[in-house]
Design a protein around this motif. Sequence first.
Motif, PDB file in Angstrom:
ATOM      1  N   LEU A  63      47.284  11.473  77.694  1.00  0.00           N
ATOM      2  CA  LEU A  63      46.323  11.322  78.783  1.00  0.00           C
ATOM      3  C   LEU A  63      45.317  12.462  78.703  1.00  0.00           C
ATOM      4  N   ASP A  64      44.288  12.249  77.958  1.00  0.00           N
ATOM      5  CA  ASP A  64      43.284  13.295  77.733  1.00  0.00           C
ATOM      6  C   ASP A  64      42.576  13.732  79.004  1.00  0.00           C
ATOM      7  N   LYS A  65      42.733  12.981  80.086  1.00  0.00           N
ATOM      8  CA  LYS A  65      41.983  13.271  81.307  1.00  0.00           C
ATOM      9  C   LYS A  65      42.580  14.384  82.157  1.00  0.00           C
ATOM     10  N   ILE A  66      43.757  14.878  81.804  1.00  0.00           N
ATOM     11  CA  ILE A  66      44.371  15.970  82.571  1.00  0.00           C
ATOM     12  C   ILE A  66      43.934  17.295  81.955  1.00  0.00           C
ATOM     13  N   PRO A  67      43.297  18.166  82.719  1.00  0.00           N
ATOM     14  CA  PRO A  67      42.902  19.465  82.175  1.00  0.00           C
ATOM     15  C   PRO A  67      44.120  20.280  81.726  1.00  0.00           C
ATOM     16  N   ASP A  68      43.962  20.976  80.620  1.00  0.00           N
ATOM     17  CA  ASP A  68      45.056  21.752  80.051  1.00  0.00           C
ATOM     18  C   ASP A  68      45.127  23.119  80.732  1.00  0.00           C
ATOM     19  N   SER A  69      46.073  23.257  81.642  1.00  0.00           N
ATOM     20  CA  SER A  69      46.304  24.536  82.309  1.00  0.00           C
ATOM     21  C   SER A  69      47.809  24.748  82.407  1.00  0.00           C
ATOM     22  N   MET A  70      48.229  25.950  82.681  1.00  0.00           N
ATOM     23  CA  MET A  70      49.662  26.252  82.779  1.00  0.00           C
ATOM     24  C   MET A  70      50.313  25.467  83.916  1.00  0.00           C
ATOM     25  N   VAL A  71      49.601  25.310  85.017  1.00  0.00           N
ATOM     26  CA  VAL A  71      50.149  24.559  86.156  1.00  0.00           C
ATOM     27  C   VAL A  71      50.349  23.098  85.773  1.00  0.00           C
ATOM     28  N   ASN A  72      49.332  22.505  85.146  1.00  0.00           N
ATOM     29  CA  ASN A  72      49.444  21.105  84.738  1.00  0.00           C
ATOM     30  C   ASN A  72      50.520  20.911  83.683  1.00  0.00           C
ATOM     31  N   ARG A  73      50.683  21.880  82.805  1.00  0.00           N
ATOM     32  CA  ARG A  73      51.759  21.791  81.809  1.00  0.00           C
ATOM     33  C   ARG A  73      53.123  21.808  82.493  1.00  0.00           C
ATOM     34  N   GLY A  74      53.273  22.672  83.463  1.00  0.00           N
ATOM     35  CA  GLY A  74      54.533  22.743  84.211  1.00  0.00           C
ATOM     36  C   GLY A  74      54.803  21.465  84.989  1.00  0.00           C
ATOM     37  N   LEU A  75      53.757  20.927  85.625  1.00  0.00           N
ATOM     38  CA  LEU A  75      53.908  19.671  86.358  1.00  0.00           C
ATOM     39  C   LEU A  75      54.237  18.520  85.408  1.00  0.00           C
ATOM     40  N   ALA A  76      53.608  18.508  84.244  1.00  0.00           N
ATOM     41  CA  ALA A  76      53.904  17.458  83.256  1.00  0.00           C
ATOM     42  C   ALA A  76      55.344  17.572  82.776  1.00  0.00           C
ATOM     43  N   CYS A  77      55.819  18.784  82.596  1.00  0.00           N
ATOM     44  CA  CYS A  77      57.205  18.996  82.171  1.00  0.00           C
ATOM     45  C   CYS A  77      58.166  18.463  83.244  1.00  0.00           C
ATOM     46  N   CYS A  78      57.914  18.769  84.488  1.00  0.00           N
ATOM     47  CA  CYS A  78      58.761  18.265  85.582  1.00  0.00           C
ATOM     48  C   CYS A  78      58.668  16.748  85.683  1.00  0.00           C
ATOM     49  N   TRP A  79      57.458  16.205  85.581  1.00  0.00           N
ATOM     50  CA  TRP A  79      57.242  14.763  85.700  1.00  0.00           C
ATOM     51  C   TRP A  79      57.976  14.001  84.591  1.00  0.00           C
ATOM     52  N   THR A  80      57.834  14.456  83.347  1.00  0.00           N
ATOM     53  CA  THR A  80      58.478  13.747  82.250  1.00  0.00           C
ATOM     54  C   THR A  80      59.991  13.919  82.282  1.00  0.00           C
ATOM     55  N   TYR A  81      60.460  15.044  82.794  1.00  0.00           N
ATOM     56  CA  TYR A  81      61.902  15.271  82.883  1.00  0.00           C
ATOM     57  C   TYR A  81      62.521  14.423  83.997  1.00  0.00           C
ATOM     58  N   CYS A  82      61.873  14.379  85.138  1.00  0.00           N
ATOM     59  CA  CYS A  82      62.422  13.658  86.297  1.00  0.00           C
ATOM     60  C   CYS A  82      62.207  12.152  86.231  1.00  0.00           C
ATOM     61  N   CYS A  83      61.103  11.721  85.672  1.00  0.00           N
ATOM     62  CA  CYS A  83      60.793  10.293  85.652  1.00  0.00           C
ATOM     63  C   CYS A  83      60.151   9.917  84.318  1.00  0.00           C
ATOM     64  N   GLY A  84      60.948   9.966  83.273  1.00  0.00           N
ATOM     65  CA  GLY A  84      60.455   9.687  81.927  1.00  0.00           C
ATOM     66  C   GLY A  84      59.901   8.278  81.762  1.00  0.00           C
ATOM     67  N   LEU A  85      60.571   7.293  82.360  1.00  0.00           N
ATOM     68  CA  LEU A  85      60.097   5.914  82.239  1.00  0.00           C
ATOM     69  C   LEU A  85      58.730   5.742  82.897  1.00  0.00           C
ATOM     70  N   CYS A  86      58.533   6.375  84.043  1.00  0.00           N
ATOM     71  CA  CYS A  86      57.223   6.306  84.714  1.00  0.00           C
ATOM     72  C   CYS A  86      56.149   6.990  83.869  1.00  0.00           C
ATOM     73  N   ALA A  87      56.502   8.080  83.212  1.00  0.00           N
ATOM     74  CA  ALA A  87      55.550   8.779  82.349  1.00  0.00           C
ATOM     75  C   ALA A  87      55.150   7.882  81.175  1.00  0.00           C
ATOM     76  N   ILE A  88      56.114   7.170  80.607  1.00  0.00           N
ATOM     77  CA  ILE A  88      55.812   6.254  79.510  1.00  0.00           C
ATOM     78  C   ILE A  88      54.958   5.097  80.016  1.00  0.00           C
ATOM     79  N   TYR A  89      55.244   4.624  81.222  1.00  0.00           N
ATOM     80  CA  TYR A  89      54.423   3.561  81.814  1.00  0.00           C
ATOM     81  C   TYR A  89      52.968   4.008  81.967  1.00  0.00           C
TER      82      TYR A  89
END
Length: 119
Positions: A63-89
Amino acid sequence: MADFFNHLKETNWVDLNAWFCACCCPCYVFAKVGYHKLQDDFYRLPVVSCCPCTFAYWYMKALDKIPDSMVNRGLACCWTYCCGLCAIYVAAADDGMKVVQESTACIELLKKVVTIDRS
């Protein structure tokens, strides 16, 4: 931080094609999106598969539309860990996957493999 949550709010959560692809074959979605978005780095992902942030890295690049920052990286890590299927969707919906097109392409590849067609 708001950028990350905004992209989730803007996602079309009722795309049945993307849900079908994400639920039935998440590995295919991961591979197809990764191949197109990461290009050469996609082949290197298995080397770092032991790192828990690998999935988040894939998601941020998919998803190129998310700016690359430490906060967004941390949120992406939590999002993919907690809801991997939703992230793939979300990645499948962003890629515009269609069940019929993907199935046809897979069947054509299967025909080539079974008949050993090298063209």
